[in-house]
Every structure is written in C-alpha cells, then in structure tokens.
Design a protein around this motif. Structure first.
Motif, short mmCIF file in Angstrom:
data_model
loop_
_atom_site.label_atom_id
_atom_site.label_comp_id
_atom_site.label_asym_id
_atom_site.label_seq_id
_atom_site.Cartn_x
_atom_site.Cartn_y
_atom_site.Cartn_z
N VAL A 97 0.76 -1.26 -0.12
CA VAL A 97 0.08 0.26 0.01
C VAL A 97 1.02 1.23 -0.05
CG1 VAL A 97 -1.69 1.29 1.36
CG2 VAL A 97 -1.88 -1.28 1.17
N ARG A 98 1.00 1.95 -0.95
CA ARG A 98 1.76 2.93 -1.29
C ARG A 98 1.38 4.23 -0.84
NH1 ARG A 98 6.25 2.13 -4.35
NH2 ARG A 98 6.37 0.04 -5.44
N LYS A 99 1.48 4.50 0.74
CA LYS A 99 0.81 5.91 1.15
C LYS A 99 1.91 6.32 2.12
CE LYS A 99 -3.43 5.87 2.20
NZ LYS A 99 -4.62 5.37 2.88
N PRO A 100 1.87 7.61 2.53
CA PRO A 100 2.66 8.23 3.58
C PRO A 100 2.25 7.18 4.70
CG PRO A 100 1.95 9.83 2.34
CD PRO A 100 1.10 8.65 1.87
N LEU A 101 3.27 6.89 5.78
CA LEU A 101 2.90 6.16 6.86
C LEU A 101 2.05 6.75 7.81
CD1 LEU A 101 4.28 3.55 8.15
CD2 LEU A 101 5.80 5.02 9.46
N ILE A 145 14.69 -5.38 -1.31
CA ILE A 145 15.79 -4.21 -0.97
C ILE A 145 15.02 -3.43 0.11
CG2 ILE A 145 16.85 -4.13 -3.32
CD1 ILE A 145 15.25 -2.01 -4.08
N ARG A 146 13.74 -3.38 0.24
CA ARG A 146 13.21 -2.35 1.14
C ARG A 146 13.40 -3.00 2.57
NH1 ARG A 146 14.03 1.37 -1.67
NH2 ARG A 146 12.75 1.59 -3.55
N ALA A 147 13.98 -4.25 2.84
CA ALA A 147 14.40 -4.68 4.14
C ALA A 147 15.49 -3.85 4.36
CB ALA A 147 14.69 -6.24 4.07
N GLN A 148 16.24 -3.03 3.64
CA GLN A 148 17.47 -2.46 3.97
C GLN A 148 17.43 -0.80 3.63
OE1 GLN A 148 21.29 -4.35 3.53
NE2 GLN A 148 20.69 -6.06 4.90
N THR A 149 16.83 -0.69 2.69
CA THR A 149 16.59 0.59 1.99
C THR A 149 15.21 1.21 1.83
OG1 THR A 149 17.01 0.11 -0.35
CG2 THR A 149 18.87 0.36 0.99
N VAL A 150 15.05 2.32 2.37
CA VAL A 150 13.39 2.57 2.42
C VAL A 150 13.24 3.73 1.36
CG1 VAL A 150 13.47 1.92 4.98
CG2 VAL A 150 14.10 4.30 4.34
N GLY A 153 6.66 6.39 1.48
CA GLY A 153 5.49 5.57 0.87
C GLY A 153 5.31 4.10 1.13
N GLN A 154 6.45 3.45 1.58
CA GLN A 154 6.50 2.07 1.44
C GLN A 154 6.81 1.60 2.92
OE1 GLN A 154 7.81 -0.27 -1.80
NE2 GLN A 154 8.67 1.42 -2.80
N GLY A 155 6.46 2.37 3.98
CA GLY A 155 6.77 1.90 5.31
C GLY A 155 6.58 0.62 5.99
N VAL A 156 5.26 0.59 5.63
CA VAL A 156 4.78 -0.80 6.34
C VAL A 156 5.35 -2.19 5.49
CG1 VAL A 156 2.76 -2.23 6.77
CG2 VAL A 156 2.48 0.28 7.22
N TYR A 157 5.20 -1.88 4.17
CA TYR A 157 5.87 -3.00 3.27
C TYR A 157 7.28 -2.99 3.74
CZ TYR A 157 7.60 -5.03 -1.18
OH TYR A 157 8.17 -6.04 -1.65
N ALA A 158 8.30 -2.08 3.70
CA ALA A 158 9.44 -2.09 4.49
C ALA A 158 9.66 -3.02 5.67
CB ALA A 158 10.28 -0.75 4.61
N ALA A 159 8.58 -2.63 6.40
CA ALA A 159 8.80 -3.49 7.93
C ALA A 159 8.41 -4.81 7.73
CB ALA A 159 7.87 -2.74 8.88
N THR A 160 7.57 -5.22 6.89
CA THR A 160 7.26 -6.63 6.84
C THR A 160 8.43 -7.20 6.10
OG1 THR A 160 6.23 -6.34 4.44
CG2 THR A 160 4.85 -6.27 6.55
N LYS A 161 9.35 -6.66 5.12
CA LYS A 161 10.41 -7.20 4.41
C LYS A 161 11.50 -7.41 5.58
CE LYS A 161 8.07 -8.26 0.72
NZ LYS A 161 7.94 -9.65 0.46
#
Length: 263
Positions: A97-101, A145-150, A153-161
């Motif tokens: 979900v691409r939205k500001p956190l 890559i979002r597991a390490q570089t954010v 708009g992808q805060g929750v996705y990055a957290a899951t990765k």
C-alpha cells in the motif's frame, strides 16, 4: 573429485512454489522444473496456477497446480494434505500500500502485514516441521531491497520485509542442526504485477532504472537462478542468508555521480 556437474540437479525432488501463478513465482516454478524437480504450483488464483503447471508439463516437466491462500491457515493446511513435505519450499507473494506512513489506516496496515509477514509465517510453520523431522529441506522466502533501504510511501511494506528476514534467520538457527536450510532473496525492481503501478508511469520507471548499476529493471526469469541455487546442493552450506538480486541498487547511494574519464 567432487561431482560438480550435479550440484544443481533437482531430479527426484519435490518443490512447492507459493505464488507460482505469475511473476517471480512462475519463473521460479518453471526453473525448478527445468532442473528436474516435480513442482507443485500454488497460488491464490487457481486458474493462474493451472496455467503455470500446464506450461511446465507442455515443456516436458512435471507439475501440478493447487489453490493456496497464505492469508488462510485452513487453506495452507489443505495444501499440506495434498503436497506432504516437499524438499523445497518457495514463498513469493506480497502486497503493498503506497501511502505516507501517517496516512495508513489500521485496515491497510493489517492487510499488508497479514500477507507479507504472517502469511509467510503460516506457510513455513506448516511445512518446516516435516522437513526437520526428515532431516533435510530448503526454505526460500522473498524479502526485498526495502528490508534495508527505504522509500517514502513504503513504510509498512519495508517493515514486513525486514521482519521476514529476521524471522527466517531465527528459523535457520533453530533448524540448522536438523538439516533444514532457510534463506531469503531480496529482489530489486522487477517487472511483476506488484510493480505495475510504477511500471506504468514513465517517470517512475526511468527513475528506478537509473538507480540501479545496470540501469534497467529485471525480468522475473532473472530471479530464477537464485531460486535454483538456494534449492540445490550448490548452496549446501548457505543458510540464514539474505541474497540480493537487485542490479546493484543497494551498492550505490544514488546521489549525483561526477563524470569519470572514459574507460
């Protein structure tokens, strides 16, 4: 001398690929079959899974299709009744979900976490015990890559990765002595249904391409080599790893690079 030619041979092994209906999962299923594995092509879209299995069979491989929804424990359990304990488990599906956190709703947060993190957990919880009991197995799940570089708009996705990586590392530590290897793959930008929103925007598409060292997006089949590697004996001493297949995205910082003399 060691038989190096057989290191990637998957003849006689069974692989379950979750997310095999499209994108990286489909490419991975096709590649595993090409190296000799019997592949169970699982997807929430049963027709898409059948399409992948049909294509593999027409190419001379062995494949079966089944419906599996990672968001549903009964669905995962039903798949296990049919598949049993595979030698290789590959788990690819994710949503974003691409939205500001600070604009993310509870429902959106739960939806992303439920599939990306908890869905992966449901699958490995179901299939890993059988591997441990047998004393062998390779579990491969997809991070990013979002597991390490954010990116905004992808805060929750990055957290899951990032969470997926740590969850897999814990499992690798817990099951290593029982012969089960557990690894994560971190793709960069790949042309899949998940990235369709970006791909359809020329400005975004070009900007993402320029961020990579190779100056282009990846195709799903370019991730298949890493899947085969981690599934095979070629990676027999690899566990708890995060394998980047990102075209050099995480190698460069993305800032302006002064021109260098021509090589």
């Amino acid at each position: 001398m060691h038989d190096y030619r057989s290191m990637f041979d998957l003849t006689g092994r069974e692989a379950l690929v979750v997310g095999a209906g499209s994108g990286i999962g489909r490419a991975g299923a096709e590649a595993l079959a090409a190296f000799g594995a019997r592949v169970f092509c699982a997807d929430v879209d049963a027709e898409a899974a059948r399409g992948t299995a049909r294509e593999i069979s027409e190419a001379g491989g062995r494949a079966e299709a089944l419906e599996l929804d990672m968001r549903s424990t009964p669905s995962v359990e039903a798949a296990a009744e049919r598949v049993g304990t595979p030698d290789v488990l590959v788990c690819t599906p994710s949503i974003n979900v691409r939205k500001p956190l600070l604009k993310i709703t509870d429902e959106e947060f739960d939806r992303v976490v439920d599939l990306n993190l908890k869905g992966t957990f449901r699958v490995i919880r179901q299939f890993a015990p059988g591997m441990a009991e047998r004393g062998s197995g390779s579990i491969i799940a997809f991070s990013s890559i979002r597991a390490q570089t954010v990116e905004p708009g992808q805060g929750v996705y990055a957290a899951t990765k990032a969470g997926t990586v740590q969850m897999l590392r814990a499992l690798a530590a817990e099951l290593g002595e029982r012969g089960v290897r557990v690894n994560a793959i971190a793709p960069g930008i790949v042309e899949t249904p998940l990235t369709a929103q970006i791909k359809d925007s020329p400005e975004w598409y070009d900007a993402y391409a320029r961020k990579t060292a190779l100056a282009r997006w990846a195709k799903p089949h370019e991730l298949a080599g890493m899947i085969v590697y981690l599934a095979s004996d070629a990676s027999s001493y690899v566990t708890g790893a995060l394998m980047f297949v990102d075209g050099g995205w995480t190698a460069a910082d993305g800032r302006f690079v002064p021109p260098l003399p021509a090589i």
